[in-house]
Design a protein around this motif. Structure first.
Motif, PDB file in Angstrom:
ATOM      1  N   GLU A 212     -77.005  56.336  -8.003  1.00  0.00           N
ATOM      2  CA  GLU A 212     -77.210  56.892  -6.275  1.00  0.00           C
ATOM      3  C   GLU A 212     -76.472  56.086  -5.389  1.00  0.00           C
ATOM      4  OE1 GLU A 212     -81.853  58.647  -6.497  1.00  0.00           O
ATOM      5  OE2 GLU A 212     -81.177  57.486  -4.762  1.00  0.00           O
ATOM      6  N   ILE A 213     -76.078  54.980  -6.022  1.00  0.00           N
ATOM      7  CA  ILE A 213     -75.081  54.132  -4.885  1.00  0.00           C
ATOM      8  C   ILE A 213     -73.937  53.556  -5.837  1.00  0.00           C
ATOM      9  CG2 ILE A 213     -76.564  52.297  -5.291  1.00  0.00           C
ATOM     10  CD1 ILE A 213     -75.604  51.411  -2.461  1.00  0.00           C
ATOM     11  N   VAL A 214     -72.673  53.860  -5.532  1.00  0.00           N
ATOM     12  CA  VAL A 214     -71.720  53.200  -6.401  1.00  0.00           C
ATOM     13  C   VAL A 214     -70.914  52.447  -5.236  1.00  0.00           C
ATOM     14  CG1 VAL A 214     -69.622  53.799  -7.521  1.00  0.00           C
ATOM     15  CG2 VAL A 214     -71.565  55.194  -7.493  1.00  0.00           C
ATOM     16  N   LEU A 215     -70.979  51.178  -5.648  1.00  0.00           N
ATOM     17  CA  LEU A 215     -70.320  50.249  -4.686  1.00  0.00           C
ATOM     18  C   LEU A 215     -68.748  49.923  -4.944  1.00  0.00           C
ATOM     19  CD1 LEU A 215     -72.985  47.301  -5.108  1.00  0.00           C
ATOM     20  CD2 LEU A 215     -72.739  49.066  -3.028  1.00  0.00           C
ATOM     21  N   ARG A 216     -68.198  49.904  -3.834  1.00  0.00           N
ATOM     22  CA  ARG A 216     -66.769  50.082  -3.864  1.00  0.00           C
ATOM     23  C   ARG A 216     -66.304  48.580  -4.216  1.00  0.00           C
ATOM     24  NH1 ARG A 216     -64.652  50.656   0.706  1.00  0.00           N
ATOM     25  NH2 ARG A 216     -66.569  50.629   1.984  1.00  0.00           N
ATOM     26  N   ASN A 217     -67.163  47.618  -3.564  1.00  0.00           N
ATOM     27  CA  ASN A 217     -66.799  46.195  -3.756  1.00  0.00           C
ATOM     28  C   ASN A 217     -67.609  45.318  -4.846  1.00  0.00           C
ATOM     29  OD1 ASN A 217     -64.849  45.962  -1.347  1.00  0.00           O
ATOM     30  ND2 ASN A 217     -66.461  46.915  -0.672  1.00  0.00           N
ATOM     31  N   ARG A 218     -67.044  44.210  -5.321  1.00  0.00           N
ATOM     32  CA  ARG A 218     -67.771  43.474  -6.387  1.00  0.00           C
ATOM     33  C   ARG A 218     -68.727  42.522  -5.589  1.00  0.00           C
ATOM     34  NH1 ARG A 218     -69.875  43.516 -11.223  1.00  0.00           N
ATOM     35  NH2 ARG A 218     -69.656  41.734 -12.603  1.00  0.00           N
ATOM     36  N   LEU A 219     -69.997  42.957  -5.079  1.00  0.00           N
ATOM     37  CA  LEU A 219     -70.591  41.866  -4.310  1.00  0.00           C
ATOM     38  C   LEU A 219     -71.242  40.909  -4.877  1.00  0.00           C
ATOM     39  CD1 LEU A 219     -72.598  44.795  -2.166  1.00  0.00           C
ATOM     40  CD2 LEU A 219     -70.701  43.341  -1.359  1.00  0.00           C
ATOM     41  N   THR A 220     -71.822  39.726  -4.367  1.00  0.00           N
ATOM     42  CA  THR A 220     -72.264  38.665  -5.133  1.00  0.00           C
ATOM     43  C   THR A 220     -73.546  38.333  -4.604  1.00  0.00           C
ATOM     44  OG1 THR A 220     -71.101  37.087  -3.663  1.00  0.00           O
ATOM     45  CG2 THR A 220     -69.915  37.654  -5.559  1.00  0.00           C
ATOM     46  N   ALA A 221     -74.547  37.799  -5.647  1.00  0.00           N
ATOM     47  CA  ALA A 221     -75.861  37.540  -5.126  1.00  0.00           C
ATOM     48  C   ALA A 221     -76.316  36.243  -5.834  1.00  0.00           C
ATOM     49  CB  ALA A 221     -76.878  38.949  -5.499  1.00  0.00           C
TER      50      ALA A 221
ATOM     51  N   GLY B  38     -70.412  24.928  -1.702  1.00  0.00           N
ATOM     52  CA  GLY B  38     -69.176  25.799  -1.310  1.00  0.00           C
ATOM     53  C   GLY B  38     -69.400  27.163  -1.953  1.00  0.00           C
ATOM     54  N   ALA B  39     -70.449  27.374  -2.644  1.00  0.00           N
ATOM     55  CA  ALA B  39     -70.630  28.704  -3.179  1.00  0.00           C
ATOM     56  C   ALA B  39     -71.106  29.846  -2.247  1.00  0.00           C
ATOM     57  CB  ALA B  39     -71.655  28.747  -4.354  1.00  0.00           C
ATOM     58  N   LYS B  40     -70.332  31.089  -2.164  1.00  0.00           N
ATOM     59  CA  LYS B  40     -70.615  31.983  -1.365  1.00  0.00           C
ATOM     60  C   LYS B  40     -71.270  33.283  -1.705  1.00  0.00           C
ATOM     61  CE  LYS B  40     -67.949  30.189   2.360  1.00  0.00           C
ATOM     62  NZ  LYS B  40     -68.360  28.854   2.300  1.00  0.00           N
ATOM     63  N   PHE B  41     -72.183  34.010  -1.107  1.00  0.00           N
ATOM     64  CA  PHE B  41     -72.832  35.007  -1.776  1.00  0.00           C
ATOM     65  C   PHE B  41     -72.988  36.146  -0.662  1.00  0.00           C
ATOM     66  CE2 PHE B  41     -73.899  33.061  -5.694  1.00  0.00           C
ATOM     67  CZ  PHE B  41     -73.852  31.855  -5.267  1.00  0.00           C
ATOM     68  N   ASP B  42     -72.824  37.599  -0.955  1.00  0.00           N
ATOM     69  CA  ASP B  42     -73.033  38.446   0.112  1.00  0.00           C
ATOM     70  C   ASP B  42     -74.560  38.636   0.152  1.00  0.00           C
ATOM     71  OD1 ASP B  42     -70.484  39.774  -1.900  1.00  0.00           O
ATOM     72  OD2 ASP B  42     -70.396  39.604   0.137  1.00  0.00           O
ATOM     73  N   LEU B  43     -75.516  38.048  -0.681  1.00  0.00           N
ATOM     74  CA  LEU B  43     -76.805  38.464  -0.555  1.00  0.00           C
ATOM     75  C   LEU B  43     -77.454  37.286  -1.515  1.00  0.00           C
ATOM     76  CD1 LEU B  43     -78.917  40.649  -0.210  1.00  0.00           C
ATOM     77  CD2 LEU B  43     -78.594  41.434  -2.352  1.00  0.00           C
ATOM     78  N   ILE B  44     -78.735  36.885  -0.852  1.00  0.00           N
ATOM     79  CA  ILE B  44     -79.683  35.972  -1.516  1.00  0.00           C
ATOM     80  C   ILE B  44     -81.135  36.337  -1.661  1.00  0.00           C
ATOM     81  CG2 ILE B  44     -80.460  33.644  -1.304  1.00  0.00           C
ATOM     82  CD1 ILE B  44     -77.951  32.718   0.152  1.00  0.00           C
ATOM     83  N   LEU B  45     -81.623  36.469  -2.738  1.00  0.00           N
ATOM     84  CA  LEU B  45     -83.204  36.843  -2.797  1.00  0.00           C
ATOM     85  C   LEU B  45     -83.673  35.498  -2.817  1.00  0.00           C
ATOM     86  CD1 LEU B  45     -82.910  39.867  -5.274  1.00  0.00           C
ATOM     87  CD2 LEU B  45     -82.515  39.765  -2.917  1.00  0.00           C
ATOM     88  N   ILE B  46     -84.667  35.058  -2.079  1.00  0.00           N
ATOM     89  CA  ILE B  46     -85.308  33.926  -2.380  1.00  0.00           C
ATOM     90  C   ILE B  46     -86.952  34.071  -2.359  1.00  0.00           C
ATOM     91  CG2 ILE B  46     -85.059  33.226   0.014  1.00  0.00           C
ATOM     92  CD1 ILE B  46     -84.630  30.362  -0.683  1.00  0.00           C
TER      93      ILE B  46
END
Lengths: 151, 154
Positions: free
Chosen positions: A22-31, A71-79
């Motif tokens: 249902e969702i196809v991401l264009r980018n490789r997101l990081t979490a 320095g690690a960067k993420f698009d999304l954090i689940l906490i």
């Protein structure tokens, strides 16, 4: 009853099953997944990976703060809220204090209004009572994907 | 038994588990995570849930067996079990945990002991059902069939 709906034994409705197509991401997101419970941590990673995200995980708040500080960067954090060593509220505060503006979801088994307010005040963008379902995740992933400019 | 029959049996069994409230929609989401890249995902995740839960139930038994019960500790364990059971879709276990936490707040030792029994009971029931479900799935795969997507329009 509308098509796609049904009644379960608990009197609730069963939703039409979605698919990960249902969702196809264009980018490789990081979490980053931060959860002290082995099962929940692996499950949330698995779910994000199925959507096409690259994921890392840690099992305590202190490790999360250190990872971000390194320095690690993420698009999304689940906490999660309840974490060993350093709890989710304080870890969130410290991560935000470092100037991190990425999307943070507080994913917890707590369901009270008091907890919701506390987690939002600490800096999460969305308070999610476990389990994390597609109805919450898909719009967020779409939003994050669209933040990247199309080539 | 041929594959089509096995598949129908699996679908019927799964629907029953939903009707009886053992599993909820969250479990469907998990099943959909399984594909050719991740063929054992459900088995792995379910096994992890079993390990996790049994550890938590042991911790709970120990915590409630103390002369001076630390209800905060008991509550923390139940909270964790609530989180993991809701994440796998084990609805009745989750509901038993919710009731349990209310009694922890009241610091009622008799009631919490009863709750522990109730949670254990629900856990072992759903464990049994999940094991059966997984066995049915394995039989289908072994016979060369694919695991049917459950149509919830019933």
């Amino acid at each position: 009853m509308a098509p796609g709906e049904a009644n379960s034994g608990n009197g609730g409705q069963i939703l039409k099953p979605f698919t990960f197509n249902e969702i196809v991401l264009r980018n490789r997101l990081t979490a980053l997944v931060v959860d002290g419970d082995n099962f929940c941590r692996l499950l949330e990673q698995g779910i994000l990976q199925a959507y096409g995200l690259e994921t890392q995980s840690v099992d305590n708040g202190d490790a999360a703060v250190e990872l971000i500080a390194s320095g690690a960067k993420f698009d999304l954090i689940l906490i999660d809220m309840l974490l060993p060593i350093l709890d989710g509220l304080e870890a969130t505060r410290r991560i935000r204090a470092m100037g991190v503006r990425c999307k943070m979801l507080g994913v917890t088994a707590f369901s009270g209004e008091r907890e919701r307010q506390a987690f939002l005040a600490a800096g999460v963008d969305v308070f999610v009572e476990k389990p994390l379902g597609p109805e919450i995740l898909i719009p967020i992933l779409r939003e994050l994907d669209e933040q990247y400019p199309s080539i | 038994m041929e594959v089509g029959q096995m598949q129908r049996r699996l679908v019927d069994y799964t629907k029953t588990l939903f009707m009886e409230g053992f599993l909820d929609a969250q479990f469907l989401q998990l099943q959909q995570l399984q594909d050719e890249n991740n063929p054992d995902f459900v088995v792995e995740v379910v096994s992890l849930f079993f390990d996790d839960s049994e550890k938590l139930l042991n911790n709970l038994s120990m915590a409630l067996d103390q002369p001076n019960v630390d209800f905060k500790k008991v509550d923390a364990h139940v909270h964790q079990l609530k989180g993991s059971s809701s994440s796998i879709g084990a609805q009745r276990v989750k509901n038993a945990c919710i009731a349990f936490r209310n009694f922890c707040e009241e610091q009622n030792i008799d009631a919490t002991l009863r709750c522990l029994q109730q949670v254990k009971h629900e856990y072992y029931l759903v464990k049994n059902k999940l094991e059966t479900l997984l066995r049915l799935e394995q039989q289908i795969v072994a016979a060369g069939g694919s695991i049917p997507m459950i149509d919830m329009g019933f």
